[in-house]
Design an enzyme around this catalytic site. Structure first.
Site, PDB file in Angstrom:
ATOM      1  N   GLU A 279       4.987  -5.491   7.703  1.00  0.00           N
ATOM      2  CA  GLU A 279       4.524  -6.382   6.175  1.00  0.00           C
ATOM      3  C   GLU A 279       5.212  -7.316   5.656  1.00  0.00           C
ATOM      4  O   GLU A 279       4.775  -8.712   5.224  1.00  0.00           O
ATOM      5  CB  GLU A 279       4.037  -5.002   5.220  1.00  0.00           C
ATOM      6  CG  GLU A 279       2.846  -4.609   5.208  1.00  0.00           C
ATOM      7  CD  GLU A 279       2.518  -3.959   4.185  1.00  0.00           C
ATOM      8  OE1 GLU A 279       3.077  -3.440   3.402  1.00  0.00           O
ATOM      9  OE2 GLU A 279       1.250  -4.152   3.352  1.00  0.00           O
ATOM     10  N   HIS A 300       6.546  11.074  27.365  1.00  0.00           N
ATOM     11  CA  HIS A 300       5.574  11.731  28.347  1.00  0.00           C
ATOM     12  C   HIS A 300       3.985  10.379  28.215  1.00  0.00           C
ATOM     13  O   HIS A 300       3.276  11.096  28.848  1.00  0.00           O
ATOM     14  CB  HIS A 300       5.136  12.952  27.897  1.00  0.00           C
ATOM     15  CG  HIS A 300       6.678  13.766  28.492  1.00  0.00           C
ATOM     16  ND1 HIS A 300       6.744  13.983  30.058  1.00  0.00           N
ATOM     17  CD2 HIS A 300       7.699  14.487  27.353  1.00  0.00           C
ATOM     18  CE1 HIS A 300       7.883  15.182  29.622  1.00  0.00           C
ATOM     19  NE2 HIS A 300       8.554  14.745  28.672  1.00  0.00           N
ATOM     20  N   LYS A 414     -10.194  -6.794   3.331  1.00  0.00           N
ATOM     21  CA  LYS A 414     -11.197  -6.815   1.572  1.00  0.00           C
ATOM     22  C   LYS A 414     -11.983  -7.480   0.884  1.00  0.00           C
ATOM     23  O   LYS A 414     -13.144  -7.190   0.232  1.00  0.00           O
ATOM     24  CB  LYS A 414     -10.134  -6.122   0.337  1.00  0.00           C
ATOM     25  CG  LYS A 414      -8.550  -5.539   1.057  1.00  0.00           C
ATOM     26  CD  LYS A 414      -7.946  -5.906  -0.494  1.00  0.00           C
ATOM     27  CE  LYS A 414      -6.880  -4.531  -0.113  1.00  0.00           C
ATOM     28  NZ  LYS A 414      -5.892  -4.636  -1.078  1.00  0.00           N
TER      29      LYS A 414
HETATM   30  O1  PA5 Z   1       4.347  -2.751   0.746  1.00  0.00           O
HETATM   31  C1  PA5 Z   1       3.912  -3.477  -0.557  1.00  0.00           C
HETATM   32  O2  PA5 Z   1       3.553  -4.072  -1.189  1.00  0.00           O
HETATM   33  C2  PA5 Z   1       2.520  -2.545   0.130  1.00  0.00           C
HETATM   34  O3  PA5 Z   1       1.973  -2.015   1.133  1.00  0.00           O
HETATM   35  C3  PA5 Z   1       1.281  -1.542  -1.092  1.00  0.00           C
HETATM   36  O4  PA5 Z   1       2.222  -0.994  -1.422  1.00  0.00           O
HETATM   37  C4  PA5 Z   1       0.123  -1.392  -0.620  1.00  0.00           C
HETATM   38  O5  PA5 Z   1      -0.642  -2.175  -0.568  1.00  0.00           O
HETATM   39  C5  PA5 Z   1      -0.471  -0.546  -2.151  1.00  0.00           C
HETATM   40  O6  PA5 Z   1      -0.378  -1.331  -3.445  1.00  0.00           O
HETATM   41  P1  PA5 Z   1      -0.886  -1.126  -4.765  1.00  0.00           P
HETATM   42  O7  PA5 Z   1      -0.740   0.911  -4.286  1.00  0.00           O
HETATM   43  O8  PA5 Z   1      -0.619  -1.262  -5.737  1.00  0.00           O
HETATM   44  O9  PA5 Z   1      -2.371  -0.400  -4.446  1.00  0.00           O
END
Ligand code: PA5
Length: 442
Positions: A279, A300, A414
């Site tokens: 990310e 494996h 989304k």
């Molecule tokens: O690293 C990040 O910011 C994301 O992976 C969020 O943690 C993830 O999208 C979940 O976000 P939230 O808990 O606000 O819904």
């Protein structure tokens, strides 16, 4: 205590120290900025100073709540997705004591999985921690509604509230307002920390406390790694060197990095690492694709590709120096099963030999290998590892020229999903809630 170290002696001769020095020279400014960041108003750098993530008062609240849960709960449900569960799970699965069963949910929309979780709760004393920075994500949101209804039916409103902890942005966000309205315990999800950098905040610390992990020792490890990173110049700084090596290899066509280990306890740590780098770096058509291998199992399966597939892989090994356990192969007088050659030998020794053999083989097969030496699997070293990789990822993003703190592409799926579900378009307010636009450390 000695710190974790990183060893590049198993990278191929084609990676010359001169090239690492040249890449450093080219990137001196962003690296310097990353090592001494100037804090902005909305910079997502809240994780840099470990001590501001949880002050004494908050730590006491977390420790007291964890103690209450350990004394009263048989099951602890952690509702969260991405950065809102991966860090906690990484530590809990590696170091937790299983006194309270920890169930992870809110990270899938699978009804089968939800049914399984609900069945596991039946007849048990249950506490719930919903972790969401923004509380706009469907998976944890819908799941929390289900679990909340269950708790309220089982215990009534007042007792359900006592058993519910919401870890959320302290900015009157929707979850905080909801939680205060219902008298839940509220823990802060720092506004200036993105999910994947939140493991050392309340988001990670409460579940760790519930799992019996010494969070003070874990924070000490992180703090000491912070001091090391901030006191070393870039030429000898382990986080910078790791970031430089992987970026140099990327330029040479090594587009996939595997975090490999021979200790299954690291399985969820590796998943946390994958999320952190994927990310943070996979954007603007750039970045190394991060993945992980748990050996011997994956020798494996993926082992074939690593040894002999396309030469686009680099590998970073977690080397657990002291495996902290032993088990000897029992003796047999004859060799009817064909395994007399391991008679009486310890599994720790077998695992060590397999580790050395794998590194040698992969290197000989043309895979640049780096080794992160971890003295022991303890909370202290787990804290060091978390902080080390967070910083390395931040520096690596600076070299790559990306903002390591946003994840705009995650929103793409989304749009269709929300259309399919009839949800109105994402409003401006929710856009803002997706996280602060942060400055790339250039
Ligand atoms: O690293 C990040 O910011 C994301 O992976 C969020 O943690 C993830 O999208 C979940 O976000 P939230 O808990 O606000 O819904």
């Amino acid at each position: 205590m000695k710190p974790i170290t990183i060893d590049f002696s198993k990278t191929p001769p084609s990676v010359r120290p001169r090239e690492v020095a040249e890449l450093l020279e080219k990137n001196r400014a962003p690296i310097r900025n990353a090592l001494s960041p100037i804090r902005g108003k909305t910079d997502s750098l809240g994780w840099v100073d470990v001590d501001t993530l949880a002050d004494r008062e908050l730590l006491t609240l977390i420790e007291d709540k964890a103690k209450e849960i350990r004394e009263n709960a048989e099951a602890f449900v952690l509702i969260g997705v991405g950065g809102s569960n991966q860090g906690a799970r990484a530590a809990v699965e590696a170091l937790g004591d299983n006194r309270v069963e920890i169930l992870y949910t809110g990270n899938t929309l699978s009804p089968a999985s939800l049914n399984k979780t609900m069945a596991q709760l039946k007849g048990k004393s249950v506490y719930v921690n919903v972790i969401a920075k923004n509380f706009a994500t469907l998976e944890p949101g819908a799941t929390f509604r289900v679990i909340r209804h269950y708790l309220e039916e089982e215990y009534g409103l007042q007792e359900a509230a006592k058993r519910t902890i919401a870890t959320c942005s302290p900015n009157n966000g929707s979850l905080e307002l909801f939680a205060r309205d219902r008298n839940y315990t509220v823990l802060p999800f720092p506004l200036d920390v993105e999910g994947r950098y939140s493991v050392l905040s309340a988001a990670g610390l409460l579940p760790m406390g519930v799992a019996g992990i010494d969070i003070g020792a874990l924070l000490n490890g992180a703090r000491e790694m912070k001091e090391l990173i901030h006191s070393e110049g870039p030429e000898t700084n382990p986080a910078v060197l790791y970031a430089l090596h992987r970026n140099l290899l990327l330029k040479k066509g090594y587009a996939i990095e595997i975090l490999s280990h021979f200790e299954p306890a690291f399985h969820y740590f590796a998943k946390w690492w994958v999320q952190l780098f994927a990310e943070s770096e996979g954007k603007d058509g750039k970045g190394i694709y991060p993945t992980s291998c748990s050996f011997s199992e994956d020798l494996h399966s993926l082992g074939q590709y690593i040894q002999d597939g396309r030469r686009i892989l680099l590998e970073t090994f977690l080397n657990l120096e002291d495996q902290g356990a032993s088990y000897a192969v029992p003796h047999e007088d004859d060799n009817r099963d064909g395994f007399a050659y391991v008679d009486g030998k310890d599994f720790a020794f077998l695992n060590r030999v397999a580790f050395n053999a794998t590194i040698n083989a992969h290197r000989a097969g043309g895979v640049p290998c780096a080794v992160v030496n971890v003295p022991e699997l303890t909370p202290y070293y787990m804290g060091q590892l978390f902080y080390f990789f967070e910083y390395a990822c931040y520096v690596s993003g600076a070299i790559l020229g990306v903002n390591p703190f946003d994840q705009p592409a995650v929103e793409t799926y989304k749009v269709d999903m929300f259309n399919g579900l009839g949800r109105r378009q994402i409003s401006q307010m929710e856009e803002t809630a997706k996280g602060p636009k942060s400055e790339s450390p250039e």
